[in-house]
Design an enzyme around this catalytic site. Structure first.
Site, PDB file in Angstrom:
ATOM      1  N   PRO A  20       0.796  -1.226   0.000  1.00  0.00           N
ATOM      2  CA  PRO A  20       0.000   0.000   0.000  1.00  0.00           C
ATOM      3  C   PRO A  20       0.830   1.279   0.000  1.00  0.00           C
ATOM      4  O   PRO A  20       1.837   1.383   0.698  1.00  0.00           O
ATOM      5  CB  PRO A  20      -0.811  -0.092   1.287  1.00  0.00           C
ATOM      6  CG  PRO A  20      -0.891  -1.535   1.587  1.00  0.00           C
ATOM      7  CD  PRO A  20       0.394  -2.126   1.088  1.00  0.00           C
ATOM      8  N   ASN A  21       0.370   2.202  -0.806  1.00  0.00           N
ATOM      9  CA  ASN A  21       0.873   3.568  -0.900  1.00  0.00           C
ATOM     10  C   ASN A  21       2.222   3.693  -1.589  1.00  0.00           C
ATOM     11  O   ASN A  21       2.690   4.808  -1.823  1.00  0.00           O
ATOM     12  CB  ASN A  21       0.916   4.251   0.475  1.00  0.00           C
ATOM     13  CG  ASN A  21      -0.455   4.321   1.091  1.00  0.00           C
ATOM     14  OD1 ASN A  21      -1.414   4.722   0.433  1.00  0.00           O
ATOM     15  ND2 ASN A  21      -0.567   3.907   2.333  1.00  0.00           N
ATOM     16  N   ARG A  60       4.800  11.188  -2.146  1.00  0.00           N
ATOM     17  CA  ARG A  60       4.378  11.009  -0.753  1.00  0.00           C
ATOM     18  C   ARG A  60       5.572  11.205   0.180  1.00  0.00           C
ATOM     19  O   ARG A  60       6.568  10.484   0.087  1.00  0.00           O
ATOM     20  CB  ARG A  60       3.812   9.603  -0.557  1.00  0.00           C
ATOM     21  CG  ARG A  60       3.440   9.325   0.882  1.00  0.00           C
ATOM     22  CD  ARG A  60       2.938   7.888   1.042  1.00  0.00           C
ATOM     23  NE  ARG A  60       2.726   7.604   2.456  1.00  0.00           N
ATOM     24  CZ  ARG A  60       3.184   6.522   3.067  1.00  0.00           C
ATOM     25  NH1 ARG A  60       3.832   5.599   2.396  1.00  0.00           N
ATOM     26  NH2 ARG A  60       2.957   6.348   4.348  1.00  0.00           N
ATOM     27  N   TYR A  77      10.712   9.387   2.084  1.00  0.00           N
ATOM     28  CA  TYR A  77      10.834   8.358   1.050  1.00  0.00           C
ATOM     29  C   TYR A  77      11.622   8.796  -0.180  1.00  0.00           C
ATOM     30  O   TYR A  77      11.889   7.975  -1.060  1.00  0.00           O
ATOM     31  CB  TYR A  77       9.442   7.878   0.624  1.00  0.00           C
ATOM     32  CG  TYR A  77       8.669   7.288   1.774  1.00  0.00           C
ATOM     33  CD1 TYR A  77       9.017   6.058   2.316  1.00  0.00           C
ATOM     34  CD2 TYR A  77       7.599   7.972   2.344  1.00  0.00           C
ATOM     35  CE1 TYR A  77       8.325   5.516   3.381  1.00  0.00           C
ATOM     36  CE2 TYR A  77       6.890   7.435   3.405  1.00  0.00           C
ATOM     37  CZ  TYR A  77       7.256   6.210   3.923  1.00  0.00           C
ATOM     38  OH  TYR A  77       6.569   5.675   4.979  1.00  0.00           O
ATOM     39  N   ALA A 131       2.823  -0.345   5.131  1.00  0.00           N
ATOM     40  CA  ALA A 131       2.238  -0.356   6.474  1.00  0.00           C
ATOM     41  C   ALA A 131       1.673  -1.715   6.863  1.00  0.00           C
ATOM     42  O   ALA A 131       1.500  -1.992   8.060  1.00  0.00           O
ATOM     43  CB  ALA A 131       1.151   0.713   6.581  1.00  0.00           C
ATOM     44  N   GLU A 182      12.441  -8.922   2.840  1.00  0.00           N
ATOM     45  CA  GLU A 182      11.650  -7.760   3.264  1.00  0.00           C
ATOM     46  C   GLU A 182      12.503  -6.516   3.098  1.00  0.00           C
ATOM     47  O   GLU A 182      13.668  -6.499   3.508  1.00  0.00           O
ATOM     48  CB  GLU A 182      11.246  -7.943   4.728  1.00  0.00           C
ATOM     49  CG  GLU A 182      10.471  -6.803   5.316  1.00  0.00           C
ATOM     50  CD  GLU A 182      10.169  -6.997   6.800  1.00  0.00           C
ATOM     51  OE1 GLU A 182       9.578  -6.073   7.387  1.00  0.00           O
ATOM     52  OE2 GLU A 182      10.537  -8.046   7.387  1.00  0.00           O
ATOM     53  N   HIS A 229      12.491  -2.077   3.361  1.00  0.00           N
ATOM     54  CA  HIS A 229      11.852  -0.817   3.753  1.00  0.00           C
ATOM     55  C   HIS A 229      12.772   0.323   3.364  1.00  0.00           C
ATOM     56  O   HIS A 229      13.985   0.273   3.609  1.00  0.00           O
ATOM     57  CB  HIS A 229      11.559  -0.772   5.255  1.00  0.00           C
ATOM     58  CG  HIS A 229      10.592  -1.816   5.657  1.00  0.00           C
ATOM     59  ND1 HIS A 229       9.243  -1.704   5.414  1.00  0.00           N
ATOM     60  CD2 HIS A 229      10.775  -3.027   6.248  1.00  0.00           C
ATOM     61  CE1 HIS A 229       8.633  -2.785   5.849  1.00  0.00           C
ATOM     62  NE2 HIS A 229       9.546  -3.605   6.349  1.00  0.00           N
ATOM     63  N   ILE A 230      12.201   1.340   2.772  1.00  0.00           N
ATOM     64  CA  ILE A 230      12.964   2.490   2.296  1.00  0.00           C
ATOM     65  C   ILE A 230      13.527   3.286   3.468  1.00  0.00           C
ATOM     66  O   ILE A 230      14.703   3.642   3.489  1.00  0.00           O
ATOM     67  CB  ILE A 230      12.073   3.373   1.398  1.00  0.00           C
ATOM     68  CG1 ILE A 230      11.672   2.579   0.144  1.00  0.00           C
ATOM     69  CG2 ILE A 230      12.765   4.687   1.048  1.00  0.00           C
ATOM     70  CD1 ILE A 230      10.558   3.201  -0.667  1.00  0.00           C
ATOM     71  N   ARG A 259      11.602   5.479  13.532  1.00  0.00           N
ATOM     72  CA  ARG A 259      10.353   6.213  13.324  1.00  0.00           C
ATOM     73  C   ARG A 259       9.385   5.925  14.474  1.00  0.00           C
ATOM     74  O   ARG A 259       9.794   5.544  15.563  1.00  0.00           O
ATOM     75  CB  ARG A 259       9.768   5.842  11.957  1.00  0.00           C
ATOM     76  CG  ARG A 259      10.714   6.283  10.819  1.00  0.00           C
ATOM     77  CD  ARG A 259      10.156   6.012   9.468  1.00  0.00           C
ATOM     78  NE  ARG A 259       8.930   6.777   9.255  1.00  0.00           N
ATOM     79  CZ  ARG A 259       8.081   6.528   8.273  1.00  0.00           C
ATOM     80  NH1 ARG A 259       8.315   5.544   7.421  1.00  0.00           N
ATOM     81  NH2 ARG A 259       6.987   7.257   8.127  1.00  0.00           N
ATOM     82  N   ARG A 290       5.867   1.325  14.181  1.00  0.00           N
ATOM     83  CA  ARG A 290       6.594   0.792  13.024  1.00  0.00           C
ATOM     84  C   ARG A 290       7.754  -0.122  13.423  1.00  0.00           C
ATOM     85  O   ARG A 290       8.410  -0.709  12.571  1.00  0.00           O
ATOM     86  CB  ARG A 290       7.139   1.933  12.159  1.00  0.00           C
ATOM     87  CG  ARG A 290       6.061   2.787  11.538  1.00  0.00           C
ATOM     88  CD  ARG A 290       6.662   3.819  10.593  1.00  0.00           C
ATOM     89  NE  ARG A 290       5.720   4.847  10.250  1.00  0.00           N
ATOM     90  CZ  ARG A 290       4.825   4.765   9.265  1.00  0.00           C
ATOM     91  NH1 ARG A 290       4.759   3.678   8.541  1.00  0.00           N
ATOM     92  NH2 ARG A 290       4.005   5.774   9.020  1.00  0.00           N
TER      93      ARG A 290
END
Length: 154
Positions: free
Chosen positions: A10-11, A18, A23, A82, A104, A106-107, A113, A117
């Site tokens: 998502p997103n 965004r 990001y 998310a 996996e 993640h940017i 954060r 998260r």
């Protein structure tokens, strides 16, 4: 030639617009182009898929598991967005298609954060994790995936 599957949740279709402070300005199309070149350099094809819907991601993981058994998909690089922090269903899907390796990615550094998260339901099922290297993390994940695959063949 077997392919890697680049899977984004998502997103991530909003990359480049965004929260660029978190990001960056790189778009998802840019990431896919970068990953295609990396996969080719490593001797693999690349398929990419992004969805804002958990079920569509689960279906792709299931399909990748079947295609892995057929020798068509070598492994998956997955940024679940998310859903990382909420989806036991994605954890179960990844566990259900082993030995398909899933990395996996993640940017951002999710551990630096918000507290929510910090927990990943995906990590325990993943073959590896790349966190906090911006969109370069996708390239690192593909390179690590290729090394893991080579090590299992040796």
């Amino acid at each position: 030639m077997p392919a890697f599957l680049l899977l984004n949740g998502p997103n991530l279709n909003l990359l480049g617009t965004r929260e660029p402070g978190v990001y960056g300005a790189t778009t998802l199309a840019d990431v896919e182009t970068q990953c295609r070149a990396t996969a080719q350099r490593l001797g693999f094809g690349l398929e990419s898929f992004q969805s804002n819907h958990e079920g569509a991601l689960i279906d792709r993981i299931h399909d990748a598991g079947r295609r892995h058994q057929a020798g068509e998909i070598a492994g998956v690089v997955f940024n679940p967005g998310a859903l990382t922090h909420t989806s036991i269903a994605l954890f179960d899907a990844i566990g259900g298609v082993k030995p398909l390796p899933v990395i996996e990615v993640h940017i951002s550094n999710v551990h630096a954060r918000e507290a929510f998260r910090h927990h990943s339901y995906i990590s325990p099922a993943a073959a590896g994790i790349v966190v906090g290297f911006g969109t370069d993390g996708y390239t690192l994940a593909l390179e690590g995936l290729a090394r893991k695959i080579a090590a299992t063949r040796a």
